[in-house]
Every structure is written in structure tokens, then in C-alpha cells.
Design an enzyme around this catalytic site. Structure first.
Site, PDB file in Angstrom:
ATOM      1  NE  ARG A  78      -3.398  -0.253   2.666  1.00 47.31           N
ATOM      2  CZ  ARG A  78      -3.945  -0.781   3.760  1.00 47.31           C
ATOM      3  NH1 ARG A  78      -3.836  -0.161   4.926  1.00 47.31           N
ATOM      4  NH2 ARG A  78      -4.584  -1.936   3.699  1.00 47.31           N
ATOM      5  CG  HIS A 136      -1.224  -3.195   4.215  1.00 43.61           C
ATOM      6  ND1 HIS A 136      -1.530  -4.311   3.471  1.00 43.61           N
ATOM      7  CD2 HIS A 136      -2.084  -3.196   5.266  1.00 43.61           C
ATOM      8  CE1 HIS A 136      -2.535  -4.959   4.039  1.00 43.61           C
ATOM      9  NE2 HIS A 136      -2.882  -4.314   5.144  1.00 43.61           N
ATOM     10  CG  ASP A 159      -5.574  -6.389   4.230  1.00 41.12           C
ATOM     11  OD1 ASP A 159      -5.094  -6.748   5.320  1.00 41.12           O
ATOM     12  OD2 ASP A 159      -5.732  -5.195   3.919  1.00 41.12           O
ATOM     13  CD  GLU A 219      -7.829  -4.533  10.092  1.00 44.91           C
ATOM     14  OE1 GLU A 219      -8.186  -3.339  10.084  1.00 44.91           O
ATOM     15  OE2 GLU A 219      -6.836  -4.947   9.454  1.00 44.91           O
ATOM     16  CG  HIS A 235      -3.845  -6.998   8.930  1.00 42.24           C
ATOM     17  ND1 HIS A 235      -3.751  -5.755   8.343  1.00 42.24           N
ATOM     18  CD2 HIS A 235      -2.683  -7.177   9.599  1.00 42.24           C
ATOM     19  CE1 HIS A 235      -2.582  -5.214   8.651  1.00 42.24           C
ATOM     20  NE2 HIS A 235      -1.911  -6.069   9.412  1.00 42.24           N
TER      21      HIS A 235
END
Length: 202
Positions: free
Chosen positions: A72, A117, A124, A181, A184
Site C-alpha cells: 500500500r 502494508h 489482506d 481484523e 490481515h
């Protein structure tokens, strides 16, 4: 093109599936996110190598890996922060944060100013059957709610079991989970533990 050391996971992990959520509008900001210029999921070579092992083990059990996000760009993280601090418009609240205010996403740990990320070693993902149908995990990607926590009492026994299959595969493949999460996971031995990259995915 990606820089040296990074790959597209759909090419690097045989049999995997990808749905790059942040390249489109089906995400919690409700719009394409800064830095996602193509609808593909990228990550470090080390991430891809570890996921390849997990994918092989998953296929032997009758499953495939479906990736939503991995590397990311830091500019995307900035986009998330700006969005989280903006006034509520209700556009994505019901689907992604139904029980909390947008302003709580950062304090509660769902949105972070520094994301693993961006270091290229976090993924994910979920599991599908061999035909590509996702398993029922009791909540969708980026549902920022107690339902998404590992061990949540708000999901069924069957949904919890599906999450545990994914967690066993991932932790057995060298990943650590994130309690808030279920989707994740981070490489325990990250290749770039101190570097936050900002190149676009293109």
C-alpha cells in the site's frame, strides 16, 4: 511497472485470485485510493514466496487464496487519514463501520498513520473454494467492527472455524495475525521492516 524486489501477486502466486478493493469504489472511502492506478495486488518478493507455500497447502485442503490488498503506497495511507478526519457523509458507514463514528477509526486501530502494508510484507486476504467462491467468514473485508475480531462471539461457530482455517494456514506459513481484523496478516520476518514505500501500483 514495479521497482526491484516487488511483484504482482496474481503472477507470482500460482492459483491465487485478486480483487484489488482500493483501486475501485468498493471500499470504506467509497472511491479509488491514491496510488492505486491499476486493479492489481502487489507485494514484496518475500511476501509472494511465503504466500506461494500457503497457497499450495490451501489447495491441498480444497481452497484458494483471494487477495484484497498487500503493498500500500504511503500516499494511500495519507488518503485514509484525510478521509477519517473528514466530516461524516454516511456513504460507506453501513457497510464498513456501522457501530462506530468515522472519527473513531484511527483511535481504535482500524486506520493507522504508519501501515505495515507500506513496507511490502503485509497481506489482506481470504479463502475461497476451488471454484473461487469465498468462504463465509461472518463479515466482509474492512468491516471495522467487533465482528471482525478474532474470537468474536458475534459470528457463528462455522464462521469462526473458517477463520481458524485461514489463521492456521497463515501462521503455519510464517505470518502473524492482527487481533482486530481476521483478514490481515504480516510476515514475521519482513524484508523491509523500517521502510515505508510510496511508489504507485501501475
Amino acid at each position: 511497472m514495479l521497482p526491484e524486489g516487488f511483484v504482482f501477486l496474481d503472477e507470482a502466486v500460482p492459483g491465487s485470485l485478486s480483487d484489488a478493493k482500493y483501486a475501485g469504489c468498493d471500499n470504506f472511502v467509497g472511491a479509488p485510493v491514491d496510488g492505486y492506478r491499476v486493479a492489481r495486488v502487489a507485494g514484496s518478493k518475500e511476501l509472494a514466496e511465503a504466500l506461494t507455500v500457503v497457497a499450495e497447502r490451501a489447495r491441498a485442503m480444497g481452497y484458494r487464496l483471494l487477495f484484497w490488498d498487500a503493498y500500500r503506497p504511503q500516499r494511500a495511507v495519507g488518503h485514509f487519514i484525510r478521509w477519517s478526519n473528514a466530516p461524516e457523509d454516511g456513504k460507506t458507514k453501513a457497510a464498513h463501520y456501522p457501530n462506530i463514528d468515522r472519527a473513531q477509526l484511527i483511535p481504535l486501530g482500524y486506520v493507522a498513520a504508519k501501515s505495515g502494508h507500506s513496507r511490502g510484507g503485509t497481506i489482506d486476504l481470504t479463502l475461497t473454494d476451488l471454484d473461487g467462491k469465498p468462504l463465509d467468514m461472518g463479515g466482509d473485508f474492512d468491516l471495522m467492527d467487533e465482528r471482525s475480531h478474532h474470537g468474536s462471539p458475534l459470528v457463528s461457530a462455522a464462521q469462526t472455524a473458517n477463520r481458524e482455517i485461514l489463521r492456521a494456514l497463515m501462521t503455519g506459513g510464517g505470518f502473524t495475525d492482527y487481533e482486530n481484523e481476521w483478514w490481515h496478516y504480516r510476515l514475521a520476518r519482513e524484508p523491509y521492516p523500517e521502510t515505508y514505500f510510496d511508489f504507485p501500483i501501475e
